[in-house]
Design a protein around this motif. Structure first.
Motif, PDB file in Angstrom:
ATOM      1  N   LEU A 278     -44.140  71.927 -78.679  1.00 55.97           N
ATOM      2  CA  LEU A 278     -43.575  70.586 -78.592  1.00 55.97           C
ATOM      3  C   LEU A 278     -42.481  70.550 -77.528  1.00 55.97           C
ATOM      4  O   LEU A 278     -41.616  71.416 -77.502  1.00 55.97           O
ATOM      5  CB  LEU A 278     -42.947  70.194 -79.937  1.00 55.97           C
ATOM      6  N   PRO A 279     -42.520  69.548 -76.648  1.00 59.87           N
ATOM      7  CA  PRO A 279     -41.450  69.465 -75.657  1.00 59.87           C
ATOM      8  C   PRO A 279     -40.136  69.064 -76.332  1.00 59.87           C
ATOM      9  O   PRO A 279     -40.139  68.301 -77.296  1.00 59.87           O
ATOM     10  CB  PRO A 279     -41.928  68.365 -74.705  1.00 59.87           C
ATOM     11  N   ASN A 280     -39.030  69.562 -75.859  1.00 55.73           N
ATOM     12  CA  ASN A 280     -37.688  69.207 -76.350  1.00 55.73           C
ATOM     13  C   ASN A 280     -37.496  69.419 -77.839  1.00 55.73           C
ATOM     14  O   ASN A 280     -36.801  68.672 -78.499  1.00 55.73           O
ATOM     15  CB  ASN A 280     -37.358  67.733 -76.040  1.00 55.73           C
ATOM     16  N   GLN A 281     -38.170  70.407 -78.366  1.00 54.84           N
ATOM     17  CA  GLN A 281     -38.079  70.607 -79.818  1.00 54.84           C
ATOM     18  C   GLN A 281     -36.746  71.236 -80.223  1.00 54.84           C
ATOM     19  O   GLN A 281     -36.252  72.144 -79.579  1.00 54.84           O
ATOM     20  CB  GLN A 281     -39.221  71.515 -80.238  1.00 54.84           C
ATOM     21  N   THR A 282     -36.182  70.735 -81.340  1.00 57.46           N
ATOM     22  CA  THR A 282     -34.966  71.331 -81.874  1.00 57.46           C
ATOM     23  C   THR A 282     -35.385  72.356 -82.927  1.00 57.46           C
ATOM     24  O   THR A 282     -36.194  72.049 -83.801  1.00 57.46           O
ATOM     25  CB  THR A 282     -34.124  70.248 -82.581  1.00 57.46           C
ATOM     26  N   VAL A 283     -34.858  73.572 -82.832  1.00 53.05           N
ATOM     27  CA  VAL A 283     -35.256  74.598 -83.800  1.00 53.05           C
ATOM     28  C   VAL A 283     -34.281  74.586 -84.969  1.00 53.05           C
ATOM     29  O   VAL A 283     -33.074  74.604 -84.793  1.00 53.05           O
ATOM     30  CB  VAL A 283     -35.302  75.990 -83.138  1.00 53.05           C
ATOM     31  N   ILE A 284     -34.855  74.503 -86.156  1.00 52.98           N
ATOM     32  CA  ILE A 284     -34.013  74.507 -87.351  1.00 52.98           C
ATOM     33  C   ILE A 284     -33.915  75.954 -87.828  1.00 52.98           C
ATOM     34  O   ILE A 284     -34.925  76.643 -87.915  1.00 52.98           O
ATOM     35  CB  ILE A 284     -34.662  73.655 -88.461  1.00 52.98           C
ATOM     36  N   ASN A 285     -32.708  76.408 -88.138  1.00 57.92           N
ATOM     37  CA  ASN A 285     -32.570  77.775 -88.630  1.00 57.92           C
ATOM     38  C   ASN A 285     -32.794  77.820 -90.137  1.00 57.92           C
ATOM     39  O   ASN A 285     -31.852  77.762 -90.922  1.00 57.92           O
ATOM     40  CB  ASN A 285     -31.195  78.340 -88.282  1.00 57.92           C
ATOM     41  N   ALA A 286     -34.057  77.847 -90.505  1.00 56.59           N
ATOM     42  CA  ALA A 286     -34.379  77.837 -91.933  1.00 56.59           C
ATOM     43  C   ALA A 286     -34.015  79.192 -92.545  1.00 56.59           C
ATOM     44  O   ALA A 286     -33.957  80.196 -91.848  1.00 56.59           O
ATOM     45  CB  ALA A 286     -35.865  77.581 -92.111  1.00 56.59           C
ATOM     46  N   SER A 287     -33.767  79.198 -93.851  1.00 63.24           N
ATOM     47  CA  SER A 287     -33.368  80.455 -94.487  1.00 63.24           C
ATOM     48  C   SER A 287     -34.533  81.446 -94.455  1.00 63.24           C
ATOM     49  O   SER A 287     -35.698  81.042 -94.442  1.00 63.24           O
ATOM     50  CB  SER A 287     -32.907  80.182 -95.911  1.00 63.24           C
ATOM     51  N   PRO A 288     -34.226  82.769 -94.415  1.00 68.95           N
ATOM     52  CA  PRO A 288     -35.291  83.757 -94.218  1.00 68.95           C
ATOM     53  C   PRO A 288     -36.327  83.772 -95.340  1.00 68.95           C
ATOM     54  O   PRO A 288     -37.473  84.157 -95.123  1.00 68.95           O
ATOM     55  CB  PRO A 288     -34.538  85.095 -94.174  1.00 68.95           C
ATOM     56  N   ASP A 289     -35.943  83.312 -96.551  1.00 67.76           N
ATOM     57  CA  ASP A 289     -36.943  83.341 -97.624  1.00 67.76           C
ATOM     58  C   ASP A 289     -37.785  82.066 -97.696  1.00 67.76           C
ATOM     59  O   ASP A 289     -38.579  81.873 -98.600  1.00 67.76           O
ATOM     60  CB  ASP A 289     -36.284  83.658 -98.988  1.00 67.76           C
ATOM     61  N   THR A 290     -37.642  81.158 -96.705  1.00 69.41           N
ATOM     62  CA  THR A 290     -38.478  79.950 -96.684  1.00 69.41           C
ATOM     63  C   THR A 290     -39.887  80.352 -96.244  1.00 69.41           C
ATOM     64  O   THR A 290     -40.026  81.125 -95.290  1.00 69.41           O
ATOM     65  CB  THR A 290     -37.933  78.941 -95.638  1.00 69.41           C
ATOM     66  N   PRO A 291     -40.939  79.819 -96.907  1.00 68.44           N
ATOM     67  CA  PRO A 291     -42.295  80.172 -96.467  1.00 68.44           C
ATOM     68  C   PRO A 291     -42.526  79.777 -95.008  1.00 68.44           C
ATOM     69  O   PRO A 291     -42.008  78.769 -94.537  1.00 68.44           O
ATOM     70  CB  PRO A 291     -43.187  79.327 -97.383  1.00 68.44           C
ATOM     71  N   LYS A 292     -43.289  80.606 -94.294  1.00 65.80           N
ATOM     72  CA  LYS A 292     -43.549  80.344 -92.872  1.00 65.80           C
ATOM     73  C   LYS A 292     -44.978  79.824 -92.737  1.00 65.80           C
ATOM     74  O   LYS A 292     -45.933  80.542 -93.021  1.00 65.80           O
ATOM     75  CB  LYS A 292     -43.427  81.637 -92.044  1.00 65.80           C
ATOM     76  N   PHE A 293     -45.107  78.581 -92.292  1.00 66.20           N
ATOM     77  CA  PHE A 293     -46.437  77.998 -92.114  1.00 66.20           C
ATOM     78  C   PHE A 293     -46.837  78.109 -90.651  1.00 66.20           C
ATOM     79  O   PHE A 293     -46.000  78.026 -89.759  1.00 66.20           O
ATOM     80  CB  PHE A 293     -46.425  76.526 -92.537  1.00 66.20           C
ATOM     81  N   HIS A 294     -48.101  78.272 -90.405  1.00 69.04           N
ATOM     82  CA  HIS A 294     -48.597  78.312 -89.024  1.00 69.04           C
ATOM     83  C   HIS A 294     -50.058  77.906 -89.015  1.00 69.04           C
ATOM     84  O   HIS A 294     -50.703  77.865 -90.072  1.00 69.04           O
ATOM     85  CB  HIS A 294     -48.421  79.709 -88.417  1.00 69.04           C
TER      86      HIS A 294
END
Ligand code: SAH
Length: 432
Positions: free
Chosen positions: A231-247
């Protein structure tokens, strides 16, 4: 897949938006663990309209304080000119009867308010409006709409219908969940307005492979990073390390969506191996419903949204939070998710089963000019007593019609669908 049937998370009545998002994330991850990867559409549907944690369900996302701002919230001129367009439909087509006004996804109700206020200045138009039907999934927004338009909450009566007891425009308001809930009635002409609704409907992403179309599914893993979807100009959110990672992951075998695409429109056949596209079966269904509603008694619909006029959307899914672009996979339920609208598909689907004609799409800036936004803006500016007021109107006008890079006047398109045999509508080559 009936995602809702699989697992039943426990929602606390005092949960905050971020704890609801964490519960939704866990629920989605558990579901994927149990059943395997899910479609992007299933993921998006949960993020937007999950009854507890869906983005649209609990909050009013509009305006400066919200996540984004829409044209009706920018200026009253937008809804007024749409009101004038429907008035011209009444004047151009002698066979229009009593009017049933329908809006899909009315947000705060501002567009309908501006349209109805405009209708009051044309007595013949207003007296023809017999009913207004609002198609809205969010209980929060239903109430915002009914407070604005009716001055009271909408309530469910013994007949199951959601209505408000009176309205400031002296017409009956009803709320329904889906256009399918609106009956066929050839004794009325149905006028449908749809602004920024199609972009919120869940999409599937597919890739053409040597073995045919394959769907990109949402998977979850503890260690893989979120796929940002470039995504252009995307802001990265620093989610907590135990948050599930979707891809996203490419399904090795056929899925219901990859089967549909090969049977639908021939324009997909022409694409090369390696092409990625987005399809929105729910939009096809809604378009068919619009075709049904407008096909009798000289009905008409006006659809305004963002997307290309004649190409198939590719990789356009995005999240928007606090007026910034974010990954659709982070903190599910807290960002608005949307994708470019496939106008060609809407036109094709509306005509497949019903006798209707499609006009446009044309660019919003051109359409608003054809409808007289220049004169309306000048009139409003002249009525302002301060320089600041005059400047504000000029800014609003510019924002709606601007055709520079990223301007709403170019990004947004306007399409009309009318019953076959109606006159050419204003803004699409017809007379104003
Ligand atoms: N038309 C408004 C709001 C656009 S946001 C404006 O321009 O300001 C999208 C709107 O569609 C919201 O009101 C949202 O609650 C509603 N919505 C989203 N998905 C929906 C669905 N599947 N069914 C019914 N309404 C939906």
């Amino acid at each position: 897949m009936g995602l809702r049937l699989l697992l039943h998370p426990k929602w606390s009545s005092t949960a905050t938006a971020s704890s609801k998002s964490a519960t939704l994330s866990k629920y989605l991850a558990e579901t994927i663990k149990a059943t395997g990867p899910i479609s992007l559409a299933a993921f998006m549907r949960q993020c937007l309209t999950n009854p507890e944690a869906g983005y649209y369900i609990n909050k009013d996302p509009f305006g400066k304080e919200g996540d984004f701002i829409t044209s009706p919230e920018i200026s009253q001129m937008f809804g007024e000119l749409i009101g004038v367009w429907f008035l011209t439909q009444l004047m151009l087509n002698q066979s229009v009867k009593k009017i049933r006004l329908v809006e899909l996804g009315p947000g705060r109700g501002t567009l309908m308010d501006d349209m109805l206020r405009t209708s009051m200045t044309f007595a013949d138009f207003h007296k023809n409006i017999s009913e207004v039907i609002m198609v809205e999934a969010s209980p929060t927004l239903r109430n915002v709409q009914s407070q604005l338009l009716c001055g009271s909450e909408c309530k469910q009566g013994p007949d199951g219908r959601w209505t408000a007891s009176s309205s400031k425009y002296d017409v009956l308001f009803t709320w329904v969940d889906s256009p399918k809930d609106i009956n066929d009635d050839s004794t009325v002409s149905t006028f449908v307005v749809v602004h920024e609704f199609f972009d919120a409907l869940p999409i599937h992403q597919l890739e053409k492979t040597e073995k045919g179309w394959r769907e990109l599914l949402v998977d979850f893993s503890a260690d893989k990073p979120n796929t940002p979807l470039s995504l252009p100009n995307q802001t990265v959110i620093n989610a907590s390390p135990d948050t599930p990672k979707f891809h996203l992951t490419l399904s090795p075998s056929a899925t219901p969506a990859s089967e549909i695409i090969s049977q639908t429109h021939e324009r997909y056949d022409k694409l090369n191996v390696g092409s990625r596209v987005e399809i929105c079966p729910e939009a096809w269904e809604v378009s068919s419903q619009i075709g049904r509603l407008v096909s009798s008694a000289s009905g008409s619909a006006l659809i305004i949204d963002y997307g290309a006029a004649d190409t198939i959307p590719i990789n356009t899914l995005r999240g928007v939070k606090n007026h910034k672009i974010v990954s659709p996979f982070e903190e599910p339920g807290t960002a608005d998710l949307s994708a470019d609208v496939d106008f060609q598909a809407i036109g094709i689907a509306s005509k497949t089963h019903y006798n209707v004609e499609v006009h446009g799409p044309v660019e919003q800036g051109d359409w608003l000019h054809a409808m007289g936004i220049g004169a309306r803006a000048s009139m409003l500016a002249n009525n302002q007593t301060t320089e600041e007021g005059k400047k504000r109107i000029a800014m609003q006008y510019k924002r709606l019609v601007d055709k520079g890079i990223g301007g709403m006047g170019k990004l947004y398109k306007v399409m009309a669908i009318t019953a076959s045999g109606c006159a050419k509508p204003a803004g699409f080559g017809g007379e104003l």
